[in-house]
Motif scaffolding. Structure first.
Motif, PDB file in Angstrom:
ATOM      1  N   GLU A   6       0.817  -1.205   0.000  1.00 33.35           N
ATOM      2  CA  GLU A   6       0.000   0.000   0.000  1.00 33.35           C
ATOM      3  C   GLU A   6       0.854   1.260   0.000  1.00 33.35           C
ATOM      4  O   GLU A   6       0.573   2.229  -0.717  1.00 33.35           O
ATOM      5  CB  GLU A   6      -0.931   0.001   1.225  1.00 33.35           C
ATOM      6  CG  GLU A   6      -2.085  -0.994   1.157  1.00 33.35           C
ATOM      7  CD  GLU A   6      -1.669  -2.436   1.421  1.00 33.35           C
ATOM      8  OE1 GLU A   6      -2.427  -3.344   1.060  1.00 33.35           O
ATOM      9  OE2 GLU A   6      -0.576  -2.652   1.986  1.00 33.35           O
ATOM     10  N   ILE A   9       2.631   1.729  -3.446  1.00 32.24           N
ATOM     11  CA  ILE A   9       1.714   2.240  -4.472  1.00 32.24           C
ATOM     12  C   ILE A   9       1.572   3.751  -4.350  1.00 32.24           C
ATOM     13  O   ILE A   9       1.607   4.487  -5.346  1.00 32.24           O
ATOM     14  CB  ILE A   9       0.340   1.554  -4.362  1.00 32.24           C
ATOM     15  CG1 ILE A   9       0.431   0.094  -4.805  1.00 32.24           C
ATOM     16  CG2 ILE A   9      -0.716   2.296  -5.176  1.00 32.24           C
ATOM     17  CD1 ILE A   9       0.866  -0.102  -6.239  1.00 32.24           C
ATOM     18  N   ASP A  13       2.581   6.662  -7.059  1.00 29.29           N
ATOM     19  CA  ASP A  13       1.617   7.674  -7.492  1.00 29.29           C
ATOM     20  C   ASP A  13       2.157   9.082  -7.260  1.00 29.29           C
ATOM     21  O   ASP A  13       1.933   9.987  -8.087  1.00 29.29           O
ATOM     22  CB  ASP A  13       0.297   7.502  -6.744  1.00 29.29           C
ATOM     23  CG  ASP A  13      -0.466   6.244  -7.164  1.00 29.29           C
ATOM     24  OD1 ASP A  13      -0.102   5.634  -8.186  1.00 29.29           O
ATOM     25  OD2 ASP A  13      -1.429   5.879  -6.447  1.00 29.29           O
ATOM     26  N   LEU A 215       1.434  -5.616  -4.836  1.00 25.85           N
ATOM     27  CA  LEU A 215       1.728  -4.506  -5.739  1.00 25.85           C
ATOM     28  C   LEU A 215       0.968  -4.641  -7.055  1.00 25.85           C
ATOM     29  O   LEU A 215       0.438  -3.658  -7.588  1.00 25.85           O
ATOM     30  CB  LEU A 215       3.231  -4.439  -6.023  1.00 25.85           C
ATOM     31  CG  LEU A 215       4.119  -3.928  -4.894  1.00 25.85           C
ATOM     32  CD1 LEU A 215       5.580  -4.073  -5.268  1.00 25.85           C
ATOM     33  CD2 LEU A 215       3.799  -2.466  -4.588  1.00 25.85           C
ATOM     34  N   ARG A 218      -2.355  -3.530  -6.660  1.00 19.89           N
ATOM     35  CA  ARG A 218      -2.377  -2.152  -6.144  1.00 19.89           C
ATOM     36  C   ARG A 218      -2.935  -2.062  -4.727  1.00 19.89           C
ATOM     37  O   ARG A 218      -3.644  -1.119  -4.370  1.00 19.89           O
ATOM     38  CB  ARG A 218      -3.127  -1.214  -7.089  1.00 19.89           C
ATOM     39  CG  ARG A 218      -2.414  -1.041  -8.435  1.00 19.89           C
ATOM     40  CD  ARG A 218      -3.035   0.016  -9.294  1.00 19.89           C
ATOM     41  NE  ARG A 218      -2.964   1.344  -8.714  1.00 19.89           N
ATOM     42  CZ  ARG A 218      -1.900   2.138  -8.742  1.00 19.89           C
ATOM     43  NH1 ARG A 218      -0.767   1.719  -9.329  1.00 19.89           N
ATOM     44  NH2 ARG A 218      -1.939   3.336  -8.200  1.00 19.89           N
ATOM     45  N   ASP A 223      -5.804   4.232  -3.749  1.00 21.60           N
ATOM     46  CA  ASP A 223      -4.524   4.842  -4.073  1.00 21.60           C
ATOM     47  C   ASP A 223      -4.606   6.361  -3.938  1.00 21.60           C
ATOM     48  O   ASP A 223      -5.602   6.906  -3.430  1.00 21.60           O
ATOM     49  CB  ASP A 223      -4.050   4.406  -5.469  1.00 21.60           C
ATOM     50  CG  ASP A 223      -4.978   4.863  -6.592  1.00 21.60           C
ATOM     51  OD1 ASP A 223      -5.816   5.772  -6.381  1.00 21.60           O
ATOM     52  OD2 ASP A 223      -4.865   4.302  -7.713  1.00 21.60           O
ATOM     53  N   GLY A 229      -7.736  -0.447  -4.523  1.00 21.20           N
ATOM     54  CA  GLY A 229      -6.891  -1.563  -4.906  1.00 21.20           C
ATOM     55  C   GLY A 229      -7.682  -2.861  -4.885  1.00 21.20           C
ATOM     56  O   GLY A 229      -8.709  -2.964  -4.211  1.00 21.20           O
TER      57      GLY A 229
END
Length: 284
Positions: A6, A9, A13, A215, A218, A223, A229
């Motif tokens: 988490e 991700i 981003d 991953l 996601r 996100d 995710g």
């Protein structure tokens, strides 16, 4: 629950959406969230500063700034970060609002209020957050079965406890430790030093598979852009006390080890270290 997938991700981003932009303002809604410096100094340190990168160390989000300082964010258990239009409604759990050039804001939220932030010279942040004391990163290419074996061989504590020791392995959380041990067919109560070479290889492979699967899907949370995710928070054994093991249907066992809730299958993860059937790579 914010574990390595988490957090990673969110870092990816941030590289896409925030790196290269500067903070126009920051607002601290809960003073306790700022570890250092004082909330007013924290705000002043960010005002006008450009984000030059986004990195992760264990579960820390590290955002280097153009003046040599670093903004550090830690979600703890349930923290989250969202990129929203300027002036968006603030959830009751909002702790800090970071205003960005271009009319957007980053909202740091945490329903429990445990998430923390800090800013300072990179060397001070590393020292005060003890980043240099952390163990190897499980997602790094340098993390090999040999590295894992070296980290475990002298540890005469239960595997579960050792895997959650950030000085042994950086960033592996409670959920992903349980899932890794289940996939590797290893009892979480065994002494870390008792693993054979083959078991160490199995555990290394399982850790990488669990994290990479998280991953790929996601993570379990939303996100930076609010997209949910697809990974499951409760996977094979974690949080599934009494439910049938998806591999053999034995009810999932539960025990607190080192103060942490631990879940495993007594059949697939026997104390002897020799599962009745080979562990399968089915994570979902």
């Amino acid at each position: 629950m914010a574990e390595v997938p988490e957090v990673e991700i969110i870092v990816r981003d941030l590289r896409q959406a925030v790196v290269g932009r500067h903070f126009t303002e920051a607002e601290v809604l809960s003073p306790a969230v700022v570890r250092f410096p004082s909330p007013p100094d924290f705000i002043e340190a960010l005002r006008g500063r450009t984000v030059t990168g986004a990195h992760r160390r264990a579960k820390f989000i590290l955002l280097p700034l153009d003046d040599g300082r670093t903004l550090a964010i830690h979600f703890m258990l349930w923290g989250d970060l969202k990129l929203l239009p300027q002036g968006s409604e603030r959830a009751p759990s909002t702790l800090v609002v970071f205003s960005l050039e271009g009319g957007e804001e980053l909202h740091l939220t945490d329903t429990l209020g445990y998430a923390r932030v800090a800013v300072g010279p990179a060397s001070e942040v590393a020292l005060r957050l003890k980043l240099e004391e952390l163990g190897p990163e499980a997602l790094d290419d340098t993390f090999t079965p040999e590295v894992l074996a070296r980290q475990l061989r002298r540890r005469r504590s239960p595997l579960k406890t050792v895997l959650l020791n950030q000085r042994v392995l950086a960033g592996l959380g409670n959920r992903d430790a349980d899932e890794s041990l289940w996939q590797a067919g290893l009892d979480p109560r065994r002494l870390a030093s008792s693993l054979t070479r083959e078991e160490g290889v199995r555990l290394h492979r399982a850790i990488r598979a669990v994290l990479e699967e998280g991953l790929r899907l996601r993570g379990t949370q939303k996100d930076l852009f609010g997209v949910q995710g697809q990974a499951k928070h409760r996977r094979n054994v974690f949080g599934r006390t009494g439910a049938p093991c998806p591999r053999c249907t034995t009810p999932v066992s539960h025990l607190r080890i080192g103060g942490r809730n631990t879940h495993w299958c007594a059949t697939c993860q026997p104390e002897s270290g020799a599962p009745s059937e080979p562990a399968q790579a089915s994570l979902l």
